[in-house]
Design a protein around this motif. Structure first.
Motif, PDB file in Angstrom:
ATOM      1  N   GLY A 259       0.776  -1.227   0.000  1.00 24.17           N
ATOM      2  CA  GLY A 259       0.000   0.000   0.000  1.00 24.17           C
ATOM      3  C   GLY A 259       0.807   1.276   0.000  1.00 24.17           C
ATOM      4  O   GLY A 259       0.229   2.367   0.103  1.00 24.17           O
ATOM      5  N   GLN A 260       2.133   1.200  -0.140  1.00 23.49           N
ATOM      6  CA  GLN A 260       2.983   2.385  -0.119  1.00 23.49           C
ATOM      7  C   GLN A 260       3.904   2.392  -1.330  1.00 23.49           C
ATOM      8  O   GLN A 260       4.467   1.360  -1.702  1.00 23.49           O
ATOM      9  CB  GLN A 260       3.828   2.426   1.158  1.00 23.49           C
ATOM     10  N   TRP A 261       4.061   3.589  -1.925  1.00 26.94           N
ATOM     11  CA  TRP A 261       5.008   3.754  -3.016  1.00 26.94           C
ATOM     12  C   TRP A 261       6.405   3.954  -2.435  1.00 26.94           C
ATOM     13  O   TRP A 261       6.579   4.662  -1.444  1.00 26.94           O
ATOM     14  CB  TRP A 261       4.644   4.950  -3.882  1.00 26.94           C
ATOM     15  N   GLY A 262       7.391   3.349  -3.046  1.00 24.46           N
ATOM     16  CA  GLY A 262       8.769   3.481  -2.606  1.00 24.46           C
ATOM     17  C   GLY A 262       9.722   3.306  -3.769  1.00 24.46           C
ATOM     18  O   GLY A 262       9.340   2.833  -4.855  1.00 24.46           O
ATOM     19  N   SER A 263      10.962   3.677  -3.580  1.00 26.26           N
ATOM     20  CA  SER A 263      11.959   3.647  -4.656  1.00 26.26           C
ATOM     21  C   SER A 263      12.775   2.360  -4.601  1.00 26.26           C
ATOM     22  O   SER A 263      12.579   1.498  -3.748  1.00 26.26           O
ATOM     23  CB  SER A 263      12.882   4.867  -4.556  1.00 26.26           C
ATOM     24  N   VAL A 264      13.710   2.243  -5.539  1.00 25.25           N
ATOM     25  CA  VAL A 264      14.582   1.082  -5.667  1.00 25.25           C
ATOM     26  C   VAL A 264      16.031   1.568  -5.610  1.00 25.25           C
ATOM     27  O   VAL A 264      16.381   2.539  -6.293  1.00 25.25           O
ATOM     28  CB  VAL A 264      14.317   0.322  -6.990  1.00 25.25           C
ATOM     29  N   CYS A 265      16.860   0.912  -4.830  1.00 24.22           N
ATOM     30  CA  CYS A 265      18.256   1.328  -4.677  1.00 24.22           C
ATOM     31  C   CYS A 265      19.053   0.978  -5.933  1.00 24.22           C
ATOM     32  O   CYS A 265      18.774  -0.025  -6.609  1.00 24.22           O
ATOM     33  CB  CYS A 265      18.867   0.649  -3.455  1.00 24.22           C
TER      34      CYS A 265
ATOM     35  N   GLY B 129      20.213   5.220   0.733  1.00 23.96           N
ATOM     36  CA  GLY B 129      19.499   6.477   0.849  1.00 23.96           C
ATOM     37  C   GLY B 129      18.862   6.880  -0.468  1.00 23.96           C
ATOM     38  O   GLY B 129      19.114   6.261  -1.519  1.00 23.96           O
ATOM     39  N   HIS B 130      18.048   7.926  -0.422  1.00 26.27           N
ATOM     40  CA  HIS B 130      17.330   8.335  -1.632  1.00 26.27           C
ATOM     41  C   HIS B 130      18.246   8.985  -2.664  1.00 26.27           C
ATOM     42  O   HIS B 130      17.816   9.196  -3.803  1.00 26.27           O
ATOM     43  CB  HIS B 130      16.195   9.279  -1.260  1.00 26.27           C
ATOM     44  N   LYS B 131      19.493   9.309  -2.293  1.00 25.92           N
ATOM     45  CA  LYS B 131      20.435   9.780  -3.303  1.00 25.92           C
ATOM     46  C   LYS B 131      20.915   8.643  -4.202  1.00 25.92           C
ATOM     47  O   LYS B 131      21.629   8.876  -5.173  1.00 25.92           O
ATOM     48  CB  LYS B 131      21.625  10.456  -2.643  1.00 25.92           C
ATOM     49  N   GLU B 132      20.510   7.412  -3.870  1.00 20.43           N
ATOM     50  CA  GLU B 132      20.869   6.239  -4.672  1.00 20.43           C
ATOM     51  C   GLU B 132      19.651   5.627  -5.351  1.00 20.43           C
ATOM     52  O   GLU B 132      19.659   4.447  -5.685  1.00 20.43           O
ATOM     53  CB  GLU B 132      21.553   5.196  -3.792  1.00 20.43           C
ATOM     54  N   ASP B 133      18.598   6.413  -5.570  1.00 20.25           N
ATOM     55  CA  ASP B 133      17.397   5.912  -6.237  1.00 20.25           C
ATOM     56  C   ASP B 133      17.695   5.587  -7.698  1.00 20.25           C
ATOM     57  O   ASP B 133      18.211   6.423  -8.443  1.00 20.25           O
ATOM     58  CB  ASP B 133      16.270   6.943  -6.159  1.00 20.25           C
ATOM     59  N   ALA B 134      17.348   4.380  -8.112  1.00 20.50           N
ATOM     60  CA  ALA B 134      17.613   3.931  -9.479  1.00 20.50           C
ATOM     61  C   ALA B 134      16.674   4.610 -10.465  1.00 20.50           C
ATOM     62  O   ALA B 134      15.516   4.912 -10.147  1.00 20.50           O
ATOM     63  CB  ALA B 134      17.458   2.412  -9.574  1.00 20.50           C
ATOM     64  N   GLY B 135      17.172   4.857 -11.680  1.00 24.69           N
ATOM     65  CA  GLY B 135      16.377   5.466 -12.737  1.00 24.69           C
ATOM     66  C   GLY B 135      16.498   4.695 -14.038  1.00 24.69           C
ATOM     67  O   GLY B 135      17.400   3.859 -14.210  1.00 24.69           O
ATOM     68  N   VAL B 136      15.579   4.975 -14.958  1.00 28.02           N
ATOM     69  CA  VAL B 136      15.523   4.253 -16.234  1.00 28.02           C
ATOM     70  C   VAL B 136      15.146   5.230 -17.341  1.00 28.02           C
ATOM     71  O   VAL B 136      14.311   6.122 -17.136  1.00 28.02           O
ATOM     72  CB  VAL B 136      14.495   3.099 -16.181  1.00 28.02           C
ATOM     73  N   VAL B 137      15.759   5.058 -18.501  1.00 23.58           N
ATOM     74  CA  VAL B 137      15.310   5.708 -19.730  1.00 23.58           C
ATOM     75  C   VAL B 137      14.960   4.597 -20.711  1.00 23.58           C
ATOM     76  O   VAL B 137      15.824   3.797 -21.089  1.00 23.58           O
ATOM     77  CB  VAL B 137      16.392   6.627 -20.326  1.00 23.58           C
ATOM     78  N   CYS B 138      13.690   4.513 -21.098  1.00 20.89           N
ATOM     79  CA  CYS B 138      13.223   3.473 -22.012  1.00 20.89           C
ATOM     80  C   CYS B 138      13.225   3.977 -23.453  1.00 20.89           C
ATOM     81  O   CYS B 138      13.240   5.184 -23.713  1.00 20.89           O
ATOM     82  CB  CYS B 138      11.821   3.012 -21.626  1.00 20.89           C
ATOM     83  N   SER B 139      13.181   3.029 -24.359  1.00 22.44           N
ATOM     84  CA  SER B 139      13.293   3.375 -25.782  1.00 22.44           C
ATOM     85  C   SER B 139      12.116   4.206 -26.267  1.00 22.44           C
ATOM     86  O   SER B 139      12.247   4.989 -27.209  1.00 22.44           O
ATOM     87  CB  SER B 139      13.392   2.100 -26.613  1.00 22.44           C
ATOM     88  N   GLU B 140      10.932   4.072 -25.646  1.00 17.58           N
ATOM     89  CA  GLU B 140       9.762   4.818 -26.091  1.00 17.58           C
ATOM     90  C   GLU B 140       9.705   6.223 -25.514  1.00 17.58           C
ATOM     91  O   GLU B 140       8.760   6.969 -25.797  1.00 17.58           O
ATOM     92  CB  GLU B 140       8.490   4.055 -25.735  1.00 17.58           C
ATOM     93  N   HIS B 141      10.686   6.582 -24.697  1.00 16.10           N
ATOM     94  CA  HIS B 141      10.740   7.958 -24.183  1.00 16.10           C
ATOM     95  C   HIS B 141      11.209   8.902 -25.283  1.00 16.10           C
ATOM     96  O   HIS B 141      12.091   8.566 -26.072  1.00 16.10           O
ATOM     97  CB  HIS B 141      11.687   8.043 -22.994  1.00 16.10           C
TER      98      HIS B 141
END
Length: 485
Positions: free
Chosen positions: A184-190, A254-266
């Motif tokens: 029930g909670q949104w959270g990030s991925v390291c 920590g949140h300074k290590e939140d993973a990000g993604v750029v997908c091909s459809e962006h």
């Protein structure tokens, strides 16, 4: 035939059937699957129920196995007990309250026949599978046919252990920081061990193509709240990110290590070949490369959307296009009110739409050539910048705050370095003075205490003892003995 012989044949037949391995007949309305086939099915599918077209296997449209095919369940007779039974059978915990209570379906009016019988305007009735439960366990439910109207919405079920995924903080739903819904909670991925295999699973799950980049922390605004996953290790073939190996986010990240993604459809855009980023040839970053834009429908609405999105004001004019200089060609058709060009109608590498076209160009009202300002006077707020990946991102307020914190740290570091250097120089000078004084004292002491031998008295040696001189002469031959010279 005696009863004993008949009993023997009956027992022998039962043993033969048991040892032959043939499956027993399946109950009516259920598929006859072998054990090998059932191992390939999800837990709920073995019980002939599943949730489809949702963000995970724990939410979506309820479907039941009926007459050798999967059919959406009709809302008639469906209640919270049916939802509880479905969630438990799928291993998804308890059921959330129904999104929209399904009103009970009235009985067919007299004279209305089964099938596509219309008894009221714009309403069609037909027999469809529905679920009737006497308790919150799937074993207490049965699938029956019931009259269902064409206005009946398919049953939507959301379980308490529902999982979801999204990308936030980027320029489109296919770029940004990875956010996962769990408990029930949104959270990030390291971002520890985060790579393209992990990013591929995210992009495929979100229908965003494939991963162009797997980005570490601080490429997007940091998240808040929980961190659900750490050290994610996907093979790249998983259907959902939570199917990958990994560890729970237990506070080491920590949140300074939140993973990000750029997908091909962006899609992201830039203007090149002009005096500044607010004029020039329109180029779009799509599927990992930069492409030009066809000018066949590049008019005021399309140009306005781009200028506004780039933070360059509104449209000034649309210059004449030049020949395409990049391999890909993108086609846009906008109404003018869209927030980005990706919200417009677009097609990529369509030879019919881009036939006999030039590369589109634009001059926005914020261009330096129109404002007659120097480069340093141009407002930087909202201007696009190109990062190492050649992906256009906009400067965020959090970047200014990070910069304000970084500057004092740099100043304090420089002051500390200068202080340490000064202390080291003072200590070296003190040490040099001490060494020179010590050497001077040693030389004077040597000169004052130089060793001198005292005068010797007769019969004494320089070492404090008596001494005598013994002179030895060679013996004379016998013939000369007794003769004096």
């Amino acid at each position: 035939m005696t009863p004993d012989i008949m009993l023997f044949f009956v027992v022998a037949g039962l043993l033969t059937a048991a040892l032959s391995g043939h499956p027993s007949p399946a109950p009516s309305g259920q598929p006859n699957t072998t054990s090998e086939e059932s191992q390939l099915l999800e837990p709920g599918e073995r019980l002939q129920v599943r949730l489809m077209n949702g963000s995970s296997r724990c939410n979506g449209t309820a479907e039941v196995w009926f007459r050798q095919s999967w059919e959406p369940a009709c809302g008639a007779l469906w209640d919270l007990r049916a939802s509880e039974a479905v969630c438990r059978s799928l291993g998804c915990g308890r059921a959330e309250p129904l999104e929209q209570p399904v009103p009970p379906t009235p009985a067919l009016p007299t004279g209305a026949a089964a099938g596509n019988a219309s008894w009221a305007p714009n309403t069609t009735w037909a027999l469809a599978p529905t679920v009737q439960c006497s308790g919150p366990e799937w074993q207490l439910c049965k699938v029956v046919e019931h009259a269902c109207s064409s206005d009946e919405r398919p049953v939507q079920v959301t379980c308490a252990e529902n999982l979801d995924l999204k990308l936030v903080g980027g320029g489109s739903p296919c770029e940004g920081r990875v956010e996962m819904l769990e408990h029930g909670q949104w959270g990030s991925v390291c971002d520890d061990t985060w790579d393209l295999d992990d990013a591929h699973v995210v992009c495929r799950q979100l229908s965003c193509g494939w991963a162009v980049q797997a980005l570490p922390g601080l490429h997007f605004a940091p998240g808040q709240g929980r961190i659900h996953r750490d050290q994610v290790n996907c093979s790249g073939s998983e259907t959902y990110l939570w199917d990958c190996l990994g560890l729970p986010g237990n506070g080491y990240c920590g949140h300074k290590e939140d993973a990000g993604v750029v997908c091909s459809e962006h899609q992201s855009w830039r203007l090149t070949g002009g005096a500044d980023p607010c004029e020039g040839q329109v180029e779009v970053y799509f599927r990992g490369v930069w492409n030009t834009v066809c000018d066949s429908t590049w008019y005021e609405p399309e140009a306005k959307v781009l200028c506004r999105d780039l933070g360059c004001g509104t449209l000034a004019r649309v210059p004449k296009g030049l020949p395409h200089s990049l391999s890909g060609k993108m086609y846009y058709s906008c109404e003018g009110g869209e927030p980005t060009l990706s919200e417009c109608f677009w097609r990529f590498n369509n030879s019919n739409l881009c036939r006999h076209t030039q590369a589109a160009r634009v001059l926005c009202s914020g261009a330096r050539s129109l404002l007659n300002l120097s480069t340093s006077e141009i407002p930087a707020t909202g201007q696009p910048v190109t990062v190492e990946s050649s992906v256009m991102v906009k400067m965020k307020d959090w970047e200014s705050r990070e910069l304000m914190l970084l500057i004092p740290c740099i100043v304090l570091g420089i002051l500390l370095l200068v202080s340490l250097s000064f202390i080291a120089i003072v200590l070296l000078r003190i040490k040099g003075k001490y060494d020179s004084q010590r050497h001077r004292f040693t030389d004077e002491e040597v000169r004052q205490n130089r060793f001198q031998m005292p005068p010797l008295e007769e019969g004494e040696s320089g070492w404090g003892g008596t001494w005598r001189v013994v002179i030895r002469t060679p013996a004379l031959p016998p013939d000369l003995a007794g003769h004096s010279p």
